[in-house]
Design a protein around this motif. Structure first.
Motif, short mmCIF file in Angstrom:
data_model
loop_
_atom_site.label_atom_id
_atom_site.label_comp_id
_atom_site.label_asym_id
_atom_site.label_seq_id
_atom_site.Cartn_x
_atom_site.Cartn_y
_atom_site.Cartn_z
N SER A 35 -28.28 -40.14 17.10
CA SER A 35 -28.84 -41.30 17.80
C SER A 35 -27.74 -42.00 18.58
N ALA A 36 -28.16 -42.73 19.62
CA ALA A 36 -27.18 -43.50 20.40
C ALA A 36 -26.62 -44.61 19.50
N PRO A 37 -25.37 -44.99 19.70
CA PRO A 37 -24.81 -46.07 18.88
C PRO A 37 -25.56 -47.38 19.11
N ILE A 38 -25.73 -48.16 18.06
CA ILE A 38 -26.34 -49.49 18.20
C ILE A 38 -25.26 -50.49 18.64
N LEU A 39 -24.01 -50.18 18.25
CA LEU A 39 -22.85 -50.99 18.67
C LEU A 39 -21.76 -50.04 19.09
N GLU A 40 -21.23 -50.26 20.29
CA GLU A 40 -20.17 -49.39 20.80
C GLU A 40 -19.05 -50.25 21.37
N ILE A 41 -17.84 -50.02 20.87
CA ILE A 41 -16.65 -50.73 21.34
C ILE A 41 -15.79 -49.70 22.08
N VAL A 42 -15.47 -49.99 23.34
CA VAL A 42 -14.76 -49.01 24.17
C VAL A 42 -13.52 -49.66 24.78
N GLY A 43 -12.35 -49.14 24.43
CA GLY A 43 -11.10 -49.59 25.06
C GLY A 43 -10.87 -51.08 24.92
N LEU A 44 -11.15 -51.63 23.74
CA LEU A 44 -11.07 -53.08 23.56
C LEU A 44 -9.62 -53.54 23.39
N HIS A 45 -9.22 -54.45 24.27
CA HIS A 45 -7.90 -55.08 24.18
C HIS A 45 -8.08 -56.59 24.03
N PRO A 69 -0.06 -59.01 22.10
CA PRO A 69 -1.26 -58.17 21.96
C PRO A 69 -1.73 -58.14 20.50
N VAL A 70 -3.04 -58.30 20.31
CA VAL A 70 -3.62 -58.24 18.96
C VAL A 70 -4.45 -56.96 18.81
N LEU A 71 -5.18 -56.61 19.85
CA LEU A 71 -5.94 -55.35 19.86
C LEU A 71 -5.44 -54.51 21.03
N LEU A 111 -17.34 -64.45 20.26
CA LEU A 111 -16.68 -65.64 19.72
C LEU A 111 -15.23 -65.63 20.17
N GLU A 112 -14.71 -64.43 20.36
CA GLU A 112 -13.41 -64.25 21.03
C GLU A 112 -13.68 -63.49 22.32
N GLU A 113 -13.01 -63.88 23.40
CA GLU A 113 -13.20 -63.20 24.67
C GLU A 113 -12.25 -61.99 24.75
N PRO A 114 -12.78 -60.79 24.92
CA PRO A 114 -11.90 -59.62 25.09
C PRO A 114 -11.03 -59.77 26.33
N SER A 115 -9.80 -59.26 26.26
CA SER A 115 -8.94 -59.24 27.45
C SER A 115 -9.31 -58.07 28.35
N MET A 163 -7.49 -49.69 10.31
CA MET A 163 -6.79 -50.31 11.44
C MET A 163 -5.43 -50.80 11.00
N ASP A 164 -4.46 -50.69 11.90
CA ASP A 164 -3.14 -51.25 11.66
C ASP A 164 -2.52 -51.58 13.01
N ALA A 165 -1.94 -52.78 13.11
CA ALA A 165 -1.22 -53.20 14.33
C ALA A 165 -2.08 -53.07 15.58
N GLY A 166 -3.37 -53.41 15.45
CA GLY A 166 -4.23 -53.48 16.62
C GLY A 166 -4.79 -52.18 17.13
N VAL A 167 -4.62 -51.10 16.37
CA VAL A 167 -5.20 -49.81 16.77
C VAL A 167 -5.97 -49.21 15.59
N VAL A 168 -6.92 -48.33 15.92
CA VAL A 168 -7.58 -47.52 14.89
C VAL A 168 -6.66 -46.34 14.60
N VAL A 169 -6.14 -46.31 13.38
CA VAL A 169 -5.22 -45.24 13.00
C VAL A 169 -6.01 -44.00 12.58
N GLU A 170 -7.12 -44.24 11.90
CA GLU A 170 -7.86 -43.12 11.32
C GLU A 170 -9.28 -43.58 11.00
N GLU A 171 -10.23 -42.67 11.12
CA GLU A 171 -11.59 -42.96 10.67
C GLU A 171 -12.26 -41.67 10.22
N GLY A 172 -13.22 -41.81 9.32
CA GLY A 172 -13.94 -40.65 8.83
C GLY A 172 -14.85 -41.04 7.69
#
Length: 247
Positions: A2-12, A19-21, A54-58, A213-222
Motif C-alpha cells: 500500500s502507499a505510505p500514509i506518512l512519507e518523509i523525504v529528504g527532511l532537513h 543542523p538537527v536533521l 509544529l516545527e518548520e522543516p528547513s 536515529m543518531d546525529a540527525g540521520v537514520v542510521v538503520e531501519e528494519g
C-alpha cells in the motif's frame, strides 16, 4: 504494498547554523506501528514535530495521506485533524474533566454538536479504558490516566495517523504499562502510528519496524527482531548494548 500514509523525504532542519536533521527519509504504511529509537539529541522529537508543522522543516517534503503538507498553500488546520499527536506532557486543561478535555477539540476544531461531541468523546475514553473516569478532573487522575486521556483526545478526531513523542517518559514506571497497552490495542485496531520511544521492550515487542536515529540521520531501519537481534551498524549495536531490551 500500500502507499505510505506518512512519507518523509529528504527532511532537513537547522536552527541557525546548527543542523538537527540531515536528510531523513522515512515511511509509515497503513496500519503499521513504526518505533523510532536513538540517543537524546538525535533529532527524533524534532522530526516528529515537523510531521504536523509544529516545527518548520528547513528542506524536504512531508506527505500525509497523499497531501504534501510542506506546500505553502496547504490548509494546515485540515491537515492537523488527520494527524493525532500525543506529547510527553499531557497538556490537559485542569478545569475541564476528562470528558470535557476530549470534547473540546471535537467541538472547536471539527464543529460537532454538543451531543455528538459527547458521544464521540465517551467512545474514545472507552477505547483507552477510562469510561469510568469521564467526570474526573486531571488532578484526580494518575499520570498514566492523564496520558490516556491525551490519547483519547487525539483518537476522538479519527486521525489517519498517530504521532507519539516519548509518551511514557513523564510517567512513574508502574504507570507505563497501561499506556503501552492502549497503544498496542490501537495498533491491533489498525491505527497507523509513528512512535518516538525509549521503551526498548515495547519497541521490540510491538513495532512492525524500528528506526534507529543518531546525529540527525537514520542510521538503520528494519523489522524489530532484525534491528534488536542482528543490528547492521556499530552505532546501533553500541546504543542497544547500553539500553538492553530483554528478549
Amino acid at each position: 504494498m500500500s502507499a505510505p500514509i506518512l512519507e518523509i523525504v529528504g527532511l532537513h532542519k537547522a536552527y541557525g547554523d546548527t543542523p538537527v536533521l540531515r536528510g531523513i527519509d522515512l515511511r509509515v504504511r497503513q496500519g503499521e506501528l513504526v518505533c523510532v529509537i536513538g540517543p537524546s539529541g538525535s533529532g527524533k522529537s524534532t522530526m516528529l514535530r515537523c510531521c504536523n508543522r509544529l516545527e518548520e522543516p528547513s528542506a524536504g517534503q512531508i506527505v500525509v495521506e497523499g497531501v504534501d503538507i510542506t506546500r505553502a498553500d496547504v490548509d494546515l488546520n485540515r491537515v492537523r485533524q488527520r494527524i493525532g499527536m500525543v506529547f510527553q506532557q499531557f497538556n490537559l486543561y485542569p478545569h475541564l474533566d476528562a470528558l470535557g478535555n476530549v470534547m473540546l477539540a471535537l467541538r472547536r476544531v471539527q464543529g460537532h454538536s454538543k451531543d455528538e461531541a459527547r458521544r464521540r468523546a465517551r467512545s474514545a475514553l472507552e477505547r483507552v479504558g477510562l469510561a469510568d473516569k469521564a467526570a474526573s478532573l486531571p488532578a484526580e487522575l494518575s499520570g498514566g490516566q492523564q496520558q490516556r486521556v491525551g490519547i483519547a483526545r487525539a483518537i476522538a478526531l479519527e486521525p489517519g495517523v498517530m504521532l507519539f513523542d516519548e509518551p511514557t517518559s513523564a510517567l512513574d514506571p508502574e504507570l507505563v504499562g497501561s499506556v503501552l497497552t492502549v497503544m498496542r490495542d490501537l495498533r491491533e485496531a489498525g491505527m497507523s502510528m509513528l512512535v518516538v520511544t525509549h521503551e526498548m521492550a515495547f519497541a521490540r515487542a510491538a513495532a512492525d519496524r524500528v528506526v534507529f536515529m543518531d546525529a540527525g540521520v537514520v542510521v538503520e531501519e528494519g523489522p524489530a527482531a532484525q534491528v534488536f537481534e542482528r543490528p547492521a551498524h556499530e552505532r546501533t549495536r553500541a546504543f542497544l548494548s547500553r539500553h538492553h531490551a530483554p528478549g
